[in-house]
Design a protein around this motif. Structure first.
Motif, PDB file in Angstrom:
ATOM      1  N   SER A 166       0.845  -1.007   0.043  1.00  0.00           N
ATOM      2  CA  SER A 166       0.250  -0.020   0.118  1.00  0.00           C
ATOM      3  C   SER A 166       0.925   1.203  -0.026  1.00  0.00           C
ATOM      4  CB  SER A 166      -1.079  -0.095   1.300  1.00  0.00           C
ATOM      5  OG  SER A 166      -1.617   1.193   1.376  1.00  0.00           O
ATOM      6  N   SER A 167       2.039   1.280   0.956  1.00  0.00           N
ATOM      7  CA  SER A 167       2.807   2.339   0.959  1.00  0.00           C
ATOM      8  C   SER A 167       3.496   2.788  -0.541  1.00  0.00           C
ATOM      9  CB  SER A 167       3.654   2.212   1.976  1.00  0.00           C
ATOM     10  OG  SER A 167       4.879   1.470   1.785  1.00  0.00           O
ATOM     11  N   THR A 195       1.036   4.509  -3.151  1.00  0.00           N
ATOM     12  CA  THR A 195       1.105   5.980  -2.867  1.00  0.00           C
ATOM     13  C   THR A 195       2.207   6.820  -3.149  1.00  0.00           C
ATOM     14  OG1 THR A 195       1.520   5.673  -0.404  1.00  0.00           O
ATOM     15  CG2 THR A 195      -1.030   5.723  -1.259  1.00  0.00           C
ATOM     16  N   PHE A 220      -1.538   5.193   7.831  1.00  0.00           N
ATOM     17  CA  PHE A 220      -2.439   5.785   7.987  1.00  0.00           C
ATOM     18  C   PHE A 220      -2.304   7.320   7.577  1.00  0.00           C
ATOM     19  CE2 PHE A 220      -5.295   8.852  10.436  1.00  0.00           C
ATOM     20  CZ  PHE A 220      -6.492   8.351  10.056  1.00  0.00           C
ATOM     21  N   SER A 247      -1.515   7.749   3.957  1.00  0.00           N
ATOM     22  CA  SER A 247      -2.824   7.220   2.765  1.00  0.00           C
ATOM     23  C   SER A 247      -3.703   8.543   2.885  1.00  0.00           C
ATOM     24  CB  SER A 247      -3.489   6.052   3.559  1.00  0.00           C
ATOM     25  OG  SER A 247      -2.464   4.971   3.306  1.00  0.00           O
ATOM     26  N   LEU A 248      -3.849   9.203   4.129  1.00  0.00           N
ATOM     27  CA  LEU A 248      -4.539  10.396   4.377  1.00  0.00           C
ATOM     28  C   LEU A 248      -4.408  11.416   3.359  1.00  0.00           C
ATOM     29  CD1 LEU A 248      -6.876  11.752   5.590  1.00  0.00           C
ATOM     30  CD2 LEU A 248      -5.743  12.239   7.473  1.00  0.00           C
ATOM     31  N   GLN A 297       4.195  12.917   3.092  1.00  0.00           N
ATOM     32  CA  GLN A 297       4.273  11.473   3.005  1.00  0.00           C
ATOM     33  C   GLN A 297       5.555  10.808   2.933  1.00  0.00           C
ATOM     34  OE1 GLN A 297       1.573  10.023  -0.505  1.00  0.00           O
ATOM     35  NE2 GLN A 297       0.875  12.209  -0.729  1.00  0.00           N
ATOM     36  N   GLY A 308      -5.048   5.668  -1.655  1.00  0.00           N
ATOM     37  CA  GLY A 308      -5.149   6.169  -0.443  1.00  0.00           C
ATOM     38  C   GLY A 308      -6.238   5.671   0.563  1.00  0.00           C
ATOM     39  N   GLY A 309      -7.512   5.357   0.024  1.00  0.00           N
ATOM     40  CA  GLY A 309      -8.515   4.660   0.550  1.00  0.00           C
ATOM     41  C   GLY A 309      -7.943   3.192   0.952  1.00  0.00           C
ATOM     42  N   LEU A 320      -5.946   3.118   4.254  1.00  0.00           N
ATOM     43  CA  LEU A 320      -6.623   3.640   5.236  1.00  0.00           C
ATOM     44  C   LEU A 320      -7.467   2.186   5.654  1.00  0.00           C
ATOM     45  CD1 LEU A 320      -8.080   7.045   4.458  1.00  0.00           C
ATOM     46  CD2 LEU A 320      -6.236   6.500   6.023  1.00  0.00           C
ATOM     47  N   TRP A 359      -6.299  -0.658   5.287  1.00  0.00           N
ATOM     48  CA  TRP A 359      -5.498  -1.749   5.818  1.00  0.00           C
ATOM     49  C   TRP A 359      -5.311  -1.330   7.246  1.00  0.00           C
ATOM     50  CZ3 TRP A 359      -0.901  -0.441   8.290  1.00  0.00           C
ATOM     51  CH2 TRP A 359      -0.075  -1.480   8.718  1.00  0.00           C
ATOM     52  N   CYS A 360      -5.242  -0.197   7.796  1.00  0.00           N
ATOM     53  CA  CYS A 360      -5.163  -0.079   9.252  1.00  0.00           C
ATOM     54  C   CYS A 360      -5.851  -0.622  10.134  1.00  0.00           C
ATOM     55  CB  CYS A 360      -5.138   1.485   9.353  1.00  0.00           C
ATOM     56  SG  CYS A 360      -3.775   2.641   8.515  1.00  0.00           S
TER      57      CYS A 360
END
Length: 500
Positions: free
Chosen positions: A28-29, A32, A127, A130-131, A154, A217-218, A221, A223-224
Motif C-alpha cells: 500500500s505504501s 501511494t 494512516f 494514505s490520508l 508523505q 489512499g483509501g 486507510l 489496511w489500518c
C-alpha cells in the motif's frame, strides 16, 4: 541445556499473519509513493507547457545513432486538457519531493520503532501517508507548493516503514526463518507494478487522475483496521497467539531484540561493517531509482514505444524482481541451512549477484544498440537479480545488531534514499539537453561503474558477526527480561513458560 520447545501444530501460524500484514502494508505504501510518476502525465497540460516554453516552435534533436523509424522531435502536439502547466523542472521537483521527506524520516522512524515497537509506528506511517494521498488532488489544486509540501510529508512518515519492518522481523521471525520473512519485501515490487499499471487505467476513467489518489489512499486507510486488530510488537504481547508458538519463537531467536535501549551511536558510526552496508544500499538505490523514475523516458525517447507499451515495459524489472524475491529467499536459506558455505561467504555471493549482474546487464544494454528484445531481457535480468537484496543484505543487518535493527536500517536508508533525489537530476543533466542514445549509454555506463564500486566496498568491509555493542554492558552476558520484547527461553528456562 534447555531443549527447544515444539512449534504449534496448526498449518497457519500467527507469525505468518504478521508477515502477510506487513507485506500488504508495504504494498500500500508503495502505491501511494509511485502513482504520481504516472499520474503527472495526465495532470500536466503538455501543449500549454510547450507553447509557453518555446513560443510555439518545435524543438528538434538530431541523433545519428537514433533507433530506426523516427527523428527525435519535441514540438507541437500532446494533451490540452491537463489541469496544470508545470514545466519539466517543476515536474522534477514534485517527483523528488517525496524523497526529501523520505530521507529525513528513516533514522527517527527506526528509533521510534525500536523504542515504542513496530505496531504503532507502522500504523501511523500508513494512516497518515494514505490520508495525505486522498488529499493530494486538493493539494494540487491549491498550488504546486502545497502539493510539494504534501509529498514531503508523505515521504517523512513513510521513512519509518522499512526500519519498522526490520524491527518486527527481529522480534517475530525465528533465526532459521529470517530468509523466508523476506517475502514481506515482495510488497515493494507488487506495489510498484500495481501502481504503474492501475494508475494509467484509473487516469483513463471519467474521474481521471484524482481517482488514483483516492483509490490507493483509501486502500491504505482500510489496511489500518486489520493491522490494529491483529498485529502486535512481539509474541509476548499478542493476545491470541498459541502459547506453543510463542515459546517456540522466543526459544529460537538467539539474540533477543529488546526495547528502550540507548543507541550506541559512537560504536555504530565507527563500525566498518555499517559503512559497508551504506555503500551497498547507496549503489543499489541508484540503479533502483534509475529504473523507477528514468526508465520510462528512455523507453519513450530512445526505443520509441507508445504510452501503453511504455507502462508495461517500465514494469518489467519490478515484475521479475518479485520472482527474484521469492527465489533468493529460498536460495540463501538452502545455502546457509546446508552449510555449503559460511554465512559471510553466503552474504557475499547473494549480494554480489544483486549488484554485479545488473552492472553487466546495463553495459550490455548500452552495447546492443536498438535491439529492443535484448534490452528488455537485460532489464528483466537486472530486476530479477537486484531482488536478492531483500534477503541477503537485510539478513546481514540483522546478524550484525538485531537489538538495533530498526535504527540501523533507518541510518543506512537515510544515505541510500538520497539517490531518489540525486538520480533524476543527474539523468536530466546528462540527457535533457541532448536526449540521444549516446548520452543514455553514458548514464548506463556510470550506473554500472557505481554498482561495481559499491560491491567492492561492501565485500571488503562487511561482516556476519554480531557486534559487541549490540548487547549493553550492564547485561554482563545475561539477557534482561522484558515482557514487551523477546524473552529467550535459552536464558530463562521455564520462567517464560510460567508467564505464557
Amino acid at each position: 541445556m534447555a531443549t527447544t520447545p515444539q512449534d504449534s501444530s496448526g498449518l497457519w501460524k500467527t507469525r505468518y499473519t504478521m508477515a502477510l500484514l506487513c507485506l500488504l502494508g508495504l504494498t500500500s505504501s508503495l502505491t501511494t509513493r509511485v502513482n504520481l510518476s504516472v499520474a503527472i502525465v495526465d495532470m500536466v497540460n503538455g501543449t500549454a507547457v510547450r507553447e509557453r516554453d518555446s513560443n510555439g516552435s518545435a524543438l528538434f534533436f538530431f541523433d545519428p545513432d537514433a533507433c530506426p523509424g523516427e527523428l527525435a522531435v519535441r514540438g507541437q502536439g500532446g494533451r490540452k486538457d491537463g489541469d496544470f502547466t508545470w514545466d519539466k523542472q517543476k515536474q522534477g521537483e514534485l517527483l523528488a519531493a517525496f524523497y526529501y521527506g523520505y530521507v529525513i524520516g528513516h533514522v527517527p522512524g527506526g528509533m521510534l520503532a525500536d523504542y515504542f515497537g513496530g505496531k504503532i509506528v507502522f500504523a501511523v506511517s500508513v494512516f497518515v501517508s494514505s490520508l495525505l494521498s486522498v488529499l493530494s488532488p486538493a493539494s494540487a489544486w491549491a498550488g504546486d507548493y502545497v502539493l510539494f509540501a504534501n509529498r514531503v510529508a508523505q515521504g517523512l512518515v513513510q521513512g519509518g516503514i522499512i526500519p519498522t519492518i526490520q524491527t518486527l522481523i527481529c522480534r517475530w521471525a525465528p533465526d532459521h526463518e529470517r530468509s523466508k520473512f523476506s517475502i514481506i519485501f515482495l510488497g515493494q515490487y507488487v506495489g510498484t507494478v500495481l501502481s504503474m499499471a492501475a494508475t494509467g487505467a484509473l487516469c483513463a476513467t471519467s474521474l481521471r487522475w484524482p481517482l488514483t489518489f483516492y483509490v490507493f489512499g483509501g486502500v491504505g486507510l482500510l489496511w489500518c483496521l486489520p493491522w490494529w486488530l491483529l498485529a502486535s510488537d512481539s509474541p509476548a504481547q499478542h493476545k491470541n497467539i498459541d502459547p506453543d508458538e510463542r515459546r517456540y519463537i522466543e526459544a529460537t531467536i538467539q539474540s533477543s531484540a529488546k526495547q528502550k535501549l540507548p543507541v550506541p551511536w559512537r560504536s555504530l558510526l565507527s563500525t566498518p561493517a555499517i559503512w559497508a552496508l551504506v555503500a551497498y544500499f547507496v549503489t543499489y538505490d541508484c540503479t533502483f531509482y534509475l529504473f523507477l523514475s528514468s526508465l520510462p523516458l528512455y523507453i519513450a525517447d530512445i526505443l520509441h514505444f507508445d504510452v501503453e507499451s511504455n507502462g508495461i515495459l517500465s514494469s518489467v524489472p519490478h515484475i521479475t524482481g518479485a520472482a527474484g524475491n521469492l527465489l533468493f529467499g529460498w536460495l540463501i536459506d538452502l545455502i546457509l541451512r546446508k552449510d555449503y558455505v559460511s554465512k559471510m561467504c553466503g552474504f557475499r555471493i547473494i549480494n554480489g549477484i544483486g549488484l554485479l549482474v545488473p552492472a553487466v546487464a546495463l553495459v550490455v544494454v548500452a552495447l546492443v544498440g536498438c535491439d529492443s528484445a535484448a534490452i528488455v531481457a537485460m532489464l528483466a535480468l537486472s530486476g530479477f537479480c537486484m531482488a536478492s537484496h531483500c534477503t541477503g543484505i537485510y539478513m546481514n543487518m540483522q546478524a550484525i545488531a538485531p537489538n538495533y535493527a530498526g535504527t540501523i536500517v533507518g541510518f543506512v536508508n537515510t544515505f541510500a534514499n538520497i539517490s531518489g533525489i540525486i538520480v533524476p537530476y543527474i539523468v536530466g543533466a546528462v540527457t535533457n539537453a541532448n536526449p540521444t542514445r549516446a548520452t543514455w549509454n553514458m548514464v548506463f555506463y556510470m550506473a554500472a561503474a557505481v554498482l561495481v564500486a559499491g560491491y567492492v566496498l561492501y565485500a571488503v568491509f562487511t561482516t556476519s558477526e554480531e557486534q559487541p555493542w549490540n548487547v549493553p554492558p550492564t547485561e554482563n552476558g545475561f539477557s534482561v527480561k522484558n515482557d514487551k520484547g523477546i524473552v529467550n527461553t535459552i536464558f530463562h528456562g521455564d520462567d517464560s513458560q510460567r508467564n505464557s
